[in-house]
Scaffold this motif. Structure first.
Motif, short mmCIF file in Angstrom:
data_model
loop_
_atom_site.label_atom_id
_atom_site.label_comp_id
_atom_site.label_asym_id
_atom_site.label_seq_id
_atom_site.Cartn_x
_atom_site.Cartn_y
_atom_site.Cartn_z
N GLY A 1 45.73 44.71 35.14
CA GLY A 1 44.88 45.25 36.20
C GLY A 1 45.61 46.27 37.06
N GLU A 2 44.85 46.95 37.90
CA GLU A 2 45.43 47.92 38.81
C GLU A 2 46.29 47.23 39.86
OE1 GLU A 2 45.30 51.33 39.14
OE2 GLU A 2 44.40 51.42 37.16
N LEU B 1 40.15 50.57 26.81
CA LEU B 1 39.40 51.52 27.62
C LEU B 1 39.00 50.85 28.92
CD1 LEU B 1 38.12 54.40 27.50
CD2 LEU B 1 36.02 53.27 26.84
N THR B 2 39.49 51.38 30.00
CA THR B 2 39.20 50.77 31.29
C THR B 2 38.44 51.74 32.18
OG1 THR B 2 41.26 49.51 31.14
CG2 THR B 2 40.17 49.59 33.28
N VAL B 3 37.36 51.27 32.72
CA VAL B 3 36.58 52.09 33.62
C VAL B 3 36.74 51.56 35.03
CG1 VAL B 3 34.29 52.98 34.16
CG2 VAL B 3 34.89 52.48 31.80
N GLN B 4 37.14 52.43 35.93
CA GLN B 4 37.25 52.06 37.33
C GLN B 4 36.01 52.52 38.06
OE1 GLN B 4 40.12 51.32 39.57
NE2 GLN B 4 41.32 50.54 37.84
N GLY B 5 35.63 51.77 39.06
CA GLY B 5 34.48 52.19 39.83
C GLY B 5 34.05 51.09 40.79
N LEU B 6 32.79 51.12 41.16
CA LEU B 6 32.29 50.10 42.07
C LEU B 6 31.30 49.20 41.34
CD1 LEU B 6 31.73 52.25 45.29
CD2 LEU B 6 33.63 50.70 44.78
N CYS B 7 31.45 47.92 41.55
CA CYS B 7 30.53 46.99 40.92
C CYS B 7 29.23 46.92 41.72
CB CYS B 7 31.15 45.60 40.81
SG CYS B 7 31.23 44.70 42.38
N VAL C 1 34.99 42.98 34.37
CA VAL C 1 34.10 42.45 33.35
C VAL C 1 34.33 43.18 32.04
CG1 VAL C 1 32.31 41.81 35.00
CG2 VAL C 1 32.27 44.06 33.95
N PHE D 1 35.48 46.99 32.74
CA PHE D 1 35.13 47.65 34.00
C PHE D 1 35.81 46.91 35.13
CE2 PHE D 1 32.82 48.54 37.81
CZ PHE D 1 32.41 49.86 37.68
#
Lengths: 146, 146
Positions: free
Chosen positions: A82-83, A136-142, A112, A103
């Motif tokens: 993780g970050e 493949l990791t997508v960062q963002g807001l859940c 998730v 994500f």
DNA sequence: GTGCAGATGCAATTCGGTTGCGTCCCGCTC
DNA sequence: GAGCGGGACGCAACCGAATTGCATCTGCAC
């Protein structure tokens, strides 16, 4: 995410079955940890796992690490860097280990698995390099933080 | 990867220019650290950065962390979470922050940026989720470990 | 040259994860 | 069902990356 004291017995049974099928010795910590993972809708940190199973069988911190490690080795789970510099663990849904996507919410850190990446990742690697696994990791807001 | 005692002056000059352009105060640690990053052909850990600049100006460990943090914030560098739970840093080649790909050698841990990913980022995220950044990491063996 | 907000250096601390080792117990055997 | 052996567990100590607090120093605007 399920309550530890009321964890569905089905998950515990499934956990036992999986451990047995892997040819491993069946112990309380292993069953409990795997049941937690099977019950989870998202990737869990070690800390989350630990507190999820706390009320029931008290399992040592180190044992949880070792069990998780073992589960990953067996292919029953996989872990995501993780970050925040901590591992997160998910039960492998099935043995199809196609290119995997995750994500991660940059606010609450929830992670998730994303099913079905529509993109066959044809990544160009330098000459002589041998690709083995693609993450493949997508960062963002859940949804809840958005 | 360049030698610290013989670091190309061009890199130091470039570093100074970039720091200035970002409206930041120009200090020896910042120049040195950014010069190291600009000179590197791959992503460096904090430790590697520290030892790379050791012979010249002695910079405190903590300062290196803070400088790197600042560089990342400014967009002059970005950092990659590794499989070994440590950050790796790379100078941002330019401001084009398209979907970024990295290659990490699972044996020696070396990490490089992969240019030009043919990745149409059509990742399906759950309803309500807001994707912001896409990280693509390829694990495998690098040329020297292969 | 002077002042000060911001940067640095040092020391101590936090925290995720690991290791060593003695004891326990799962599961095979008789 | 009792015995046994190797793997699993629990405890405590340890490790290393990263962070925090604070006093001092310094780039740079005036």
């Amino acid at each position: 995410m399920g309550n530890a004291t009321l964890r569905p017995p089905a998950k515990a049974a499934a956990a036992q079955r999986l451990i047995r099928a892997a040819g491993e010795r069946l112990t309380a910590p292993r069953t409990a940890v795997l049941a937690v993972l099977l019950d989870a809708k998202r990737a869990l940190t070690h800390h989350e796992i630990e507190s999820a199973l706390a009320p029931g069988v008290p399992v040592d911190r180190v044992t949880v690490y070792r069990v998780l490690d073992r589960l990953v080795t067996l292919g029953l789970a996989h872990r995501i860097p993780g970050e925040d510099r901590t591992w997160r663990y998910v039960a492998s849904r099935d043995s199809s280990h196609g290119p995997h996507a995750h994500f991660t919410c940059s606010r609450c850190g929830k992670t998730v698995c994303l099913e079905a990446v529509a993109t066959p990742p044809d990544v160009k690697v330098p000459r002589g390099f041998l690709p083995q696994k693609v993450e493949l990791t997508v960062q963002g807001l859940c949804a809840s933080c958005h």
